[in-house]
Design a protein around this motif. Structure first.
Motif, short mmCIF file in Angstrom:
data_model
loop_
_atom_site.label_atom_id
_atom_site.label_comp_id
_atom_site.label_asym_id
_atom_site.label_seq_id
_atom_site.Cartn_x
_atom_site.Cartn_y
_atom_site.Cartn_z
N UNK A 47 0.81 -1.21 0.00
CA UNK A 47 0.00 0.00 0.00
C UNK A 47 0.85 1.26 0.00
N UNK A 48 1.95 1.25 0.76
CA UNK A 48 2.84 2.41 0.79
C UNK A 48 3.47 2.65 -0.59
N UNK A 49 3.91 1.55 -1.23
CA UNK A 49 4.48 1.68 -2.57
C UNK A 49 3.44 2.22 -3.56
N UNK A 50 2.19 1.72 -3.41
CA UNK A 50 1.13 2.17 -4.31
C UNK A 50 0.82 3.65 -4.10
N UNK A 51 0.85 4.11 -2.84
CA UNK A 51 0.58 5.52 -2.54
C UNK A 51 1.62 6.42 -3.21
N UNK A 52 2.90 6.04 -3.10
CA UNK A 52 3.95 6.86 -3.69
C UNK A 52 3.87 6.83 -5.22
N UNK A 63 6.87 17.38 -1.46
CA UNK A 63 7.00 16.97 -0.07
C UNK A 63 5.77 16.16 0.31
N UNK A 64 5.94 15.34 1.33
CA UNK A 64 4.83 14.52 1.83
C UNK A 64 4.65 14.84 3.30
N UNK A 65 3.48 15.34 3.66
CA UNK A 65 3.17 15.59 5.06
C UNK A 65 2.45 14.39 5.65
N UNK A 66 3.02 13.80 6.67
CA UNK A 66 2.48 12.56 7.25
C UNK A 66 2.18 12.77 8.72
N UNK A 67 0.99 12.38 9.13
CA UNK A 67 0.64 12.40 10.54
C UNK A 67 1.20 11.16 11.23
N UNK A 68 1.54 11.30 12.49
CA UNK A 68 1.95 10.17 13.34
C UNK A 68 3.10 9.38 12.72
N UNK A 69 4.20 10.08 12.40
CA UNK A 69 5.33 9.41 11.75
C UNK A 69 6.01 8.40 12.67
N UNK A 70 5.76 8.50 13.98
CA UNK A 70 6.37 7.54 14.90
C UNK A 70 5.47 6.39 15.27
N UNK A 71 4.23 6.38 14.75
CA UNK A 71 3.33 5.28 15.11
C UNK A 71 2.64 4.77 13.85
N UNK A 72 1.39 5.21 13.58
CA UNK A 72 0.66 4.70 12.42
C UNK A 72 1.38 4.98 11.10
N UNK A 75 5.72 3.14 8.99
CA UNK A 75 6.09 2.36 7.81
C UNK A 75 6.12 3.20 6.55
N UNK A 76 5.10 4.05 6.37
CA UNK A 76 5.06 4.93 5.20
C UNK A 76 6.23 5.91 5.23
N UNK A 77 6.55 6.41 6.41
CA UNK A 77 7.69 7.34 6.53
C UNK A 77 8.98 6.68 6.10
N UNK A 78 9.22 5.44 6.57
CA UNK A 78 10.44 4.72 6.17
C UNK A 78 10.49 4.52 4.66
N UNK A 79 9.35 4.13 4.07
CA UNK A 79 9.31 3.88 2.63
C UNK A 79 9.56 5.16 1.85
N UNK A 80 8.93 6.26 2.28
CA UNK A 80 9.10 7.53 1.57
C UNK A 80 10.54 8.04 1.67
N UNK A 81 11.13 7.95 2.85
CA UNK A 81 12.51 8.40 3.01
C UNK A 81 13.47 7.54 2.20
N UNK A 82 13.22 6.22 2.16
CA UNK A 82 14.06 5.33 1.37
C UNK A 82 13.96 5.66 -0.11
N UNK A 83 12.81 6.21 -0.53
CA UNK A 83 12.63 6.60 -1.92
C UNK A 83 13.18 7.97 -2.25
N UNK A 84 13.77 8.62 -1.26
CA UNK A 84 14.39 9.92 -1.49
C UNK A 84 13.43 11.10 -1.44
N UNK A 85 12.25 10.91 -0.87
CA UNK A 85 11.26 11.98 -0.82
C UNK A 85 11.42 12.83 0.45
N UNK A 86 11.04 14.09 0.37
CA UNK A 86 11.04 14.98 1.53
C UNK A 86 9.80 14.68 2.36
N UNK A 87 10.01 14.28 3.61
CA UNK A 87 8.90 13.95 4.50
C UNK A 87 8.84 14.98 5.62
#
Length: 354
Positions: A47-52, A63-72, A75-87
């Motif tokens: 789902x994270x890959x599909x969102x990106x 840039x991607x604004x994400x709520x609750x980067x330390x909880x919910x 996973x999306x935060x890790x995927x986005x950062x690994x893809x080189x996106x500004x989070x």
């Protein structure tokens, strides 16, 4: 803890994500703030890959604004950062905003995107792919075991207080450790559990063995934590009155990527050690900051109190400040602020070296 000011290109999209345990809802805005599209995705790696991938079909991701980067949203935060996106880490909308604009997943996701677009959300999330995340995870397990042990010990104490006299008179005079050992060796008769004396023996033995098991877990986790913390931040651990738990609390608060802090003053604010102005009229003073990471603040407080008791330089400083009219709480506040400066410098030395 902020990024530099951003200027958006015409082809860039700003994505806001409202995160949940099983689904994420994303809204994409253009550089003028117009809503381009929104869609819901499962909260999974696929789902994270599909969102990106969906966001990239709409334009270049600014840039991607994400709520609750330390909880919910971890996973999306890790995927986005690994893809080189500004989070950008986005706080959930305030109650006043929700009362005015309503509450739904698309509304919250759009609010996150607009916070990034307007520059009101600028904090960068912690990187959770390094040793600091390992330390946080181990510390989380340890804290849970300590709380459970405390609860079991209190239950054991209370049960001893109300136990039949023949049991109470044996266990009550003992120390907590001796009481646990004695209770763990009790031998209730399984065939006579309808009798309160044997039911109490059974309950006491269960609680005592639970305590023993939790103590083994705590000791095992302490050993692993000690090795990791000393290996990761040797300079910080070598400081006076700074032990494994103190260093771990400060390290977890700071995170792996110290470059997200604009200065050590930002770290002071995050730990709740930055004084807040409390002046009025002719009165000019500052007060204690009750915000920030309370575990890190507690760690700083324990170090400050320890140094006041045993460090000659700190005691001399306190004596000089008392002569200037400062109270003990004011002195502790000053010491905690100085400790932030010292700790941040040690963390930079250790983490940049790693």
């Amino acid at each position: 803890m902020s990024t530099t000011g951003m200027s958006w290109q015409d082809d860039e999209v700003i994505v806001g994500v409202d995160t949940h345990q099983r689904t994420h809802h994303a809204v994409a805005l253009d550089h003028t703030g117009g809503v381009i599209a929104d869609q819901e995705f499962p909260a999974s790696q696929a789902g994270d890959n599909a969102l990106l991938a969906w966001a990239q079909t709409l334009g270049t991701i600014g840039a991607i604004g994400i709520e609750s980067t330390g909880s919910y949203g971890a996973g999306l935060t890790r995927t986005a950062l690994a893809g080189g996106h500004e989070v950008i880490e986005v706080n959930r909308p305030a109650k006043a905003v929700r009362a005015r604009a309503g509450k739904s997943d698309p509304i919250d996701a759009e609010s996150a995107a607009r916070a990034v677009l307007a520059g009101t959300a600028t904090a960068r999330p912690k990187v959770s792919t390094g040793v600091v995340e390992s330390i946080r995870t181990l510390n989380l397990a340890r804290d849970g075991a300590v709380k459970s042990r405390t609860a079991a010990l209190l239950q054991l104490r209370d049960l001893v207080t109300t136990a039949p006299n023949e049991i109470r008179d044996i266990l009550l005079p003992l120390t907590a450790a001796a009481r646990v050992s004695k209770a763990a060796a009790l031998r209730p008769d399984p065939a006579r559990l309808e009798e309160p004396a044997h039911a109490v023996r059974h309950a006491l033995r269960t609680l005592a063995r639970r305590v023993q098991y939790l103590e083994e877990q705590i000791a095992d986790t302490d050993s692993a934590l000690s090795a990791l913390v000393k290996q990761t931040v040797p300079t910080l651990v070598a400081a006076r009155q700074v032990g494994t738990q103190t260093a771990a609390a400060l390290l977890i608060c700071a995170g792996q990527n110290l470059d997200r802090f604009a200065s050590e003053a930002s770290f002071a604010k995050l730990t709740g050690a930055a004084p807040l102005p409390a002046s009025s009229g002719k009165t000019h003073r500052v007060r204690l900051n009750r915000g920030g990471d309370r575990q890190a603040n507690k760690a700083l407080h324990l170090v400050a109190v320890g140094r006041l008791r045993s460090d000659p330089r700190t005691r001399e400083y306190a004596k000089r400040r008392r002569a200037q009219g400062l109270s003990t709480p004011d002195i502790l506040r000053c010491l905690k602020r100085a400790l932030v400066r010292e700790s941040f410098s040690a963390l930079k030395t250790d983490l940049l070296r790693a």
